[in-house]
Design a protein around this motif. Sequence first.
Motif, PDB file in Angstrom:
ATOM      1  N   UNK A 105       0.848  -1.194   0.000  1.00 30.54           N
ATOM      2  CA  UNK A 105       0.000   0.000   0.000  1.00 30.54           C
ATOM      3  C   UNK A 105       0.884   1.245   0.000  1.00 30.54           C
ATOM      4  N   UNK A 106       0.675   2.072  -1.030  1.00 31.43           N
ATOM      5  CA  UNK A 106       1.399   3.344  -1.139  1.00 31.43           C
ATOM      6  C   UNK A 106       0.387   4.447  -1.477  1.00 31.43           C
ATOM      7  N   UNK A 107      -0.550   4.648  -0.583  1.00 30.61           N
ATOM      8  CA  UNK A 107      -1.572   5.676  -0.778  1.00 30.61           C
ATOM      9  C   UNK A 107      -1.032   7.040  -0.348  1.00 30.61           C
ATOM     10  N   UNK A 108      -1.312   8.048  -1.197  1.00 34.28           N
ATOM     11  CA  UNK A 108      -0.962   9.441  -0.875  1.00 34.28           C
ATOM     12  C   UNK A 108       0.536   9.614  -0.591  1.00 34.28           C
ATOM     13  N   UNK A 109       1.348   9.161  -1.533  1.00 33.97           N
ATOM     14  CA  UNK A 109       2.803   9.344  -1.410  1.00 33.97           C
ATOM     15  C   UNK A 109       3.334  10.256  -2.522  1.00 33.97           C
ATOM     16  N   UNK A 110       2.412  10.915  -3.245  1.00 37.10           N
ATOM     17  CA  UNK A 110       2.760  11.816  -4.355  1.00 37.10           C
ATOM     18  C   UNK A 110       3.541  11.105  -5.453  1.00 37.10           C
ATOM     19  N   UNK A 111       3.130   9.865  -5.712  1.00 38.89           N
ATOM     20  CA  UNK A 111       3.799   9.059  -6.733  1.00 38.89           C
ATOM     21  C   UNK A 111       3.305   9.491  -8.119  1.00 38.89           C
ATOM     22  N   UNK A 112       4.225   9.831  -9.012  1.00 38.68           N
ATOM     23  CA  UNK A 112       3.872  10.283 -10.360  1.00 38.68           C
ATOM     24  C   UNK A 112       4.057   9.210 -11.419  1.00 38.68           C
ATOM     25  N   UNK A 113       4.841   8.200 -11.110  1.00 40.45           N
ATOM     26  CA  UNK A 113       5.151   7.168 -12.097  1.00 40.45           C
ATOM     27  C   UNK A 113       5.442   5.847 -11.402  1.00 40.45           C
ATOM     28  N   UNK A 114       5.247   4.764 -12.155  1.00 41.50           N
ATOM     29  CA  UNK A 114       5.556   3.418 -11.648  1.00 41.50           C
ATOM     30  C   UNK A 114       6.845   2.874 -12.255  1.00 41.50           C
ATOM     31  N   UNK A 115       7.611   3.767 -12.871  1.00 45.16           N
ATOM     32  CA  UNK A 115       8.824   3.331 -13.571  1.00 45.16           C
ATOM     33  C   UNK A 115       9.850   2.700 -12.637  1.00 45.16           C
TER      34      UNK A 115
END
Length: 260
Positions: free
Chosen positions: A52-62
């Motif tokens: 779970x990585x909710x609300x971590x300001x993740x912009x990409x899954x690269x």
Amino acid sequence: MGGAMEMKKRINLELRNRAPEKVTELVLDNCRSSNGEIEGLNDSFKELEFLSMANVELTSLAKLPTLSKLRKLELSDNIISGGLEVLAERCPNLTYLNLSGNKIKDLGTVEALQNLKNLKSLDLFNCEITNLEDYRDSIFELLQQITYLDGFDQEDNEAPDSEDDDDEGDEDDDDDEEDEAGPPGEYEEEDDEDDGGSDLGEGEEEEEVGLSYLMKEEIQDEEDDDDYVEEGGEEEEEAEGIRGEKRKRDPEDEGEEEDD
């Protein structure tokens, strides 16, 4: 940079008492990533099943590592707008994916999820794509492997709660254990049948003894009757002999009286 350090600290905290290869669940909610990088999360988490990585300001899954055993992935409230094809490459066994609250706008972006063959549940709440006409029908047609979209199937039946599924699994295990152990009354019934059989055997023996005993008594009674008849016959013969002698004597007695 400070956000990345915060995420790394959280991962290190999770790993304080466990090696990465033994971790099956990892929650990194509200930790801030740096430039979409997930620092500290790597390929050593081979047994990870829930992330779970909710609300971590993740912009990409690269920068997402290869997690072949991952089944549930929470990515809600981030800034992801595309690049979903990475999921099929690095997390091929996903069954649940939550992308609600991201920047997903069109069906072309979601089309990349067709390669997730085991995907059963997809959440796109609060994404712009939900404003499209015939949104639900289009997603179900595009991703024919999924059963639930935003918590409901095509007939608007609500998806079962995951905790309920786990409880049902535990109940099934308990039932299996009871089946292996055998029903508690099974052996008692067998014992009762054995007892009944032994009682029946005793009854048969008693019946046989009783019949033979009665037959002996009847035979003895018949012999006694024969003895009684024979004895009675002898007495009658003696009585007849006495009466015959009296008849013989009577005329003689009468002759003597006449002579007198």
